[in-house]
Design a protein around this motif. Structure first.
Motif, PDB file in Angstrom:
ATOM      1  N   LEU A 234      19.971 -40.095  42.660  1.00 40.53           N
ATOM      2  CA  LEU A 234      20.016 -38.666  42.375  1.00 40.53           C
ATOM      3  C   LEU A 234      18.678 -38.109  41.904  1.00 40.53           C
ATOM      4  O   LEU A 234      18.628 -37.036  41.297  1.00 40.53           O
ATOM      5  CB  LEU A 234      21.096 -38.388  41.320  1.00 40.53           C
ATOM      6  CG  LEU A 234      22.520 -38.851  41.692  1.00 40.53           C
ATOM      7  CD1 LEU A 234      23.497 -38.513  40.578  1.00 40.53           C
ATOM      8  CD2 LEU A 234      22.969 -38.218  43.012  1.00 40.53           C
ATOM      9  N   SER A 235      17.606 -38.818  42.189  1.00 41.22           N
ATOM     10  CA  SER A 235      16.279 -38.334  41.808  1.00 41.22           C
ATOM     11  C   SER A 235      15.988 -36.985  42.457  1.00 41.22           C
ATOM     12  O   SER A 235      16.302 -36.766  43.632  1.00 41.22           O
ATOM     13  CB  SER A 235      15.201 -39.337  42.221  1.00 41.22           C
ATOM     14  OG  SER A 235      15.353 -40.560  41.534  1.00 41.22           O
ATOM     15  N   SER A 236      15.391 -36.097  41.713  1.00 43.53           N
ATOM     16  CA  SER A 236      15.051 -34.773  42.232  1.00 43.53           C
ATOM     17  C   SER A 236      13.928 -34.893  43.259  1.00 43.53           C
ATOM     18  O   SER A 236      13.190 -35.889  43.276  1.00 43.53           O
ATOM     19  CB  SER A 236      14.595 -33.863  41.094  1.00 43.53           C
ATOM     20  OG  SER A 236      13.356 -34.318  40.565  1.00 43.53           O
ATOM     21  N   PRO A 237      13.762 -33.903  44.133  1.00 47.47           N
ATOM     22  CA  PRO A 237      12.667 -33.930  45.112  1.00 47.47           C
ATOM     23  C   PRO A 237      11.304 -34.106  44.454  1.00 47.47           C
ATOM     24  O   PRO A 237      10.429 -34.773  45.001  1.00 47.47           O
ATOM     25  CB  PRO A 237      12.784 -32.563  45.795  1.00 47.47           C
ATOM     26  CG  PRO A 237      14.222 -32.194  45.651  1.00 47.47           C
ATOM     27  CD  PRO A 237      14.630 -32.729  44.317  1.00 47.47           C
ATOM     28  N   GLU A 238      11.144 -33.522  43.274  1.00 46.00           N
ATOM     29  CA  GLU A 238       9.871 -33.625  42.561  1.00 46.00           C
ATOM     30  C   GLU A 238       9.612 -35.060  42.114  1.00 46.00           C
ATOM     31  O   GLU A 238       8.481 -35.561  42.203  1.00 46.00           O
ATOM     32  CB  GLU A 238       9.864 -32.692  41.335  1.00 46.00           C
ATOM     33  CG  GLU A 238       9.880 -31.207  41.649  1.00 46.00           C
ATOM     34  CD  GLU A 238      11.244 -30.709  42.114  1.00 46.00           C
ATOM     35  OE1 GLU A 238      11.286 -29.669  42.799  1.00 46.00           O
ATOM     36  OE2 GLU A 238      12.262 -31.376  41.794  1.00 46.00           O
ATOM     37  N   VAL A 239      10.676 -35.727  41.652  1.00 46.13           N
ATOM     38  CA  VAL A 239      10.541 -37.117  41.208  1.00 46.13           C
ATOM     39  C   VAL A 239      10.241 -38.035  42.399  1.00 46.13           C
ATOM     40  O   VAL A 239       9.397 -38.933  42.309  1.00 46.13           O
ATOM     41  CB  VAL A 239      11.823 -37.593  40.491  1.00 46.13           C
ATOM     42  CG1 VAL A 239      11.790 -39.102  40.258  1.00 46.13           C
ATOM     43  CG2 VAL A 239      11.992 -36.870  39.167  1.00 46.13           C
ATOM     44  N   VAL A 240      10.908 -37.802  43.527  1.00 47.27           N
ATOM     45  CA  VAL A 240      10.665 -38.599  44.730  1.00 47.27           C
ATOM     46  C   VAL A 240       9.215 -38.447  45.176  1.00 47.27           C
ATOM     47  O   VAL A 240       8.534 -39.440  45.495  1.00 47.27           O
ATOM     48  CB  VAL A 240      11.618 -38.189  45.872  1.00 47.27           C
ATOM     49  CG1 VAL A 240      11.241 -38.904  47.171  1.00 47.27           C
ATOM     50  CG2 VAL A 240      13.068 -38.499  45.509  1.00 47.27           C
ATOM     51  N   LYS A 241       8.742 -37.219  45.174  1.00 49.23           N
ATOM     52  CA  LYS A 241       7.349 -36.957  45.568  1.00 49.23           C
ATOM     53  C   LYS A 241       6.392 -37.656  44.613  1.00 49.23           C
ATOM     54  O   LYS A 241       5.388 -38.253  45.037  1.00 49.23           O
ATOM     55  CB  LYS A 241       7.078 -35.452  45.583  1.00 49.23           C
ATOM     56  CG  LYS A 241       5.673 -35.088  46.048  1.00 49.23           C
ATOM     57  CD  LYS A 241       5.492 -33.577  46.097  1.00 49.23           C
ATOM     58  CE  LYS A 241       4.081 -33.208  46.550  1.00 49.23           C
ATOM     59  NZ  LYS A 241       3.903 -31.723  46.596  1.00 49.23           N
ATOM     60  N   SER A 242       6.697 -37.597  43.335  1.00 51.40           N
ATOM     61  CA  SER A 242       5.860 -38.252  42.330  1.00 51.40           C
ATOM     62  C   SER A 242       5.829 -39.761  42.538  1.00 51.40           C
ATOM     63  O   SER A 242       4.769 -40.393  42.423  1.00 51.40           O
ATOM     64  CB  SER A 242       6.385 -37.925  40.931  1.00 51.40           C
ATOM     65  OG  SER A 242       5.651 -38.611  39.940  1.00 51.40           O
ATOM     66  N   MET A 243       6.994 -40.347  42.859  1.00 48.73           N
ATOM     67  CA  MET A 243       7.041 -41.796  43.107  1.00 48.73           C
ATOM     68  C   MET A 243       6.237 -42.170  44.350  1.00 48.73           C
ATOM     69  O   MET A 243       5.609 -43.226  44.400  1.00 48.73           O
ATOM     70  CB  MET A 243       8.493 -42.258  43.231  1.00 48.73           C
ATOM     71  CG  MET A 243       9.232 -42.313  41.905  1.00 48.73           C
ATOM     72  SD  MET A 243      10.813 -43.208  41.979  1.00 48.73           S
ATOM     73  CE  MET A 243      11.832 -42.001  42.843  1.00 48.73           C
ATOM     74  N   ALA A 244       6.273 -41.296  45.356  1.00 47.12           N
ATOM     75  CA  ALA A 244       5.500 -41.557  46.582  1.00 47.12           C
ATOM     76  C   ALA A 244       4.002 -41.528  46.272  1.00 47.12           C
ATOM     77  O   ALA A 244       3.240 -42.378  46.756  1.00 47.12           O
ATOM     78  CB  ALA A 244       5.846 -40.516  47.642  1.00 47.12           C
ATOM     79  N   ILE A 245       3.590 -40.573  45.444  1.00 45.96           N
ATOM     80  CA  ILE A 245       2.176 -40.483  45.056  1.00 45.96           C
ATOM     81  C   ILE A 245       1.773 -41.712  44.252  1.00 45.96           C
ATOM     82  O   ILE A 245       0.720 -42.312  44.485  1.00 45.96           O
ATOM     83  CB  ILE A 245       1.921 -39.195  44.247  1.00 45.96           C
ATOM     84  CG1 ILE A 245       2.102 -37.962  45.140  1.00 45.96           C
ATOM     85  CG2 ILE A 245       0.515 -39.203  43.642  1.00 45.96           C
ATOM     86  CD1 ILE A 245       2.069 -36.638  44.392  1.00 45.96           C
ATOM     87  N   ASN A 246       2.623 -42.107  43.311  1.00 44.57           N
ATOM     88  CA  ASN A 246       2.326 -43.271  42.466  1.00 44.57           C
ATOM     89  C   ASN A 246       2.256 -44.557  43.282  1.00 44.57           C
ATOM     90  O   ASN A 246       1.544 -45.498  42.918  1.00 44.57           O
ATOM     91  CB  ASN A 246       3.383 -43.414  41.369  1.00 44.57           C
ATOM     92  CG  ASN A 246       3.264 -42.336  40.307  1.00 44.57           C
ATOM     93  OD1 ASN A 246       2.189 -41.769  40.108  1.00 44.57           O
ATOM     94  ND2 ASN A 246       4.360 -42.041  39.623  1.00 44.57           N
TER      95      ASN A 246
END
Length: 361
Positions: A234-246
């Motif tokens: 249930l990660s938010s789109p912002e969290v998913v994007k952040s994980m992709a960047i990390n």
């Protein structure tokens, strides 16, 4: 002078004795913590047996802690009554391939985290030794598979099976992977935390049987596929994007460190595996899991061999008449199709793998 020399020698022996005893105590403590704390459950197969027993009772497993995924695959395959219709060999990027993709088929997902060529060969060898070869095998291929510097050593839990595949009868002793972990400083750090946690929480790390497919923690389904924890799903789109960047931060992207060439020896072994699969009249296909668009953008800049690897895989597929699905490229996938920088959601995986169009055909 003679007395002083005698005293010096006596004191030196005493010092050496005390130092030796102290060193032995520290060394023994170090080994005991690694063995008892056992952060990744590599010394105690009872944990994997507990997980397997739940699976064999036709229930899913949740509340999982670190365990040896390779040992679990071995236990499961060795206890199968019949040959599967479909077997999945892959890394965690293939975890989402489950039996709903192929209705009325017996599917076993034998994927393991960070899979290397040794894993594929060893797991196939277990099926071969049991004489319950599947009718179809789907191999999920990540680019690090062909990088001889991918730093993957977890396959050594199945070292015996790997060497059996090549009928390697060498008597040369190889230092066991598990023995190395007994002496590992990093494993000590993880194991002492695990030991403290266990003492505080008693049996809270024991695997739990459930009929539910989705739970608070990761859930291993009866068919071997995995559903992630509620927080991850249930990660938010912002969290998913952040994980992709990390995922792109730091010195390297997973498995691609020192990727200077497509390994000819790994390619040869991979083709031997393909040839044996096909010679046993098993239908074979490849699945190439895409990277998140943000991650792939970095890959194009820093890891050109990933693109060359995809081309190499396609050439192998064409050589053996094997269908291949997906691509390391994100294709038309968006941020909303991913859990993080590399793991696709089930719907997206299914759209790639079950689509009638074969990529790059």
């Amino acid at each position: 002078m003679i007395i002083n020399l005698y005293t010096f020698n006596f004191n030196m022996k005493k010092f050496i004795f005390k130092t030796s005893v102290f060193s032995i105590i520290i060394f023994s403590f170090f080994i005991c913590v690694n063995y008892i704390g056992d952060a990744a459950k590599i010394f105690d197969n009872d944990y994997e047996k507990k997980v397997a027993e739940i699976i064999f009772s036709n229930n899913n497993v949740t509340n999982l802690s670190n365990y040896d995924e390779r040992v679990l695959q071995k236990i499961i395959i060795n206890n199968l009554d019949n040959s599967p219709d479909i077997t999945i060999l892959g890394s965690s990027t293939s975890f989402k391939i489950n039996s709903t993709f192929f209705p009325e088929k017996l599917l076993i997902n034998n994927s393991v985290s960070g899979a290397s060529i040794e894993d594929f060969i060893a797991i196939f060898q277990i099926y071969k030794s049991r004489k319950i070869l599947p009718k179809k095998i789907i191999i999920g291929i990540n680019p690090w598979l062909f990088n001889e510097n991918n730093d993957q050593i977890r396959w050594k839990s199945l070292e015996k099976e790997y060497h059996t595949f090549f009928e390697n009868k060498s008597t040369k002793e190889v230092l066991n992977f598990k023995f190395k972990e007994l002496l590992s400083v990093s494993y000590f750090q993880a194991s002492i935390k695990s030991l403290i946690f266990s003492l505080k929480n008693n049996d809270s790390k024991d695997p739990k049987s459930t009929k539910e497919n989705y739970n608070l923690t990761n859930t291993l389904l009866v068919d071997g596929s995995v559903n992630y924890s509620e927080k991850y799903r249930l990660s938010s789109p912002e969290v998913v994007k952040s994980m992709a960047i990390n995922y792109t931060k730091g010195d390297r992207i997973f498995g691609l460190n020192n990727f200077t060439k497509i390994s000819s020896s790994i390619s040869t072994d991979f083709q031997k595996l393909c040839e044996l699969i096909i010679s046993n009249n098993i239908e074979l296909s490849f699945y190439l899991p895409p990277y998140h668009p943000i991650v792939y953008n970095e890959i194009e800049k820093k890891y050109p061999l990933v693109l060359a690897t995809e081309k190499h895989i396609v050439e192998i597929a064409q050589l053996y008449g094997v269908k291949h699905y997906g691509s390391f490229k994100p294709l038309n996938l968006k941020n909303s199709d991913f859990y993080d920088g590399i793991h696709l959601k089930q719907k997206a995986v299914k759209s790639l793998l079950i689509s009638k169009k074969v990529v790059n055909e």
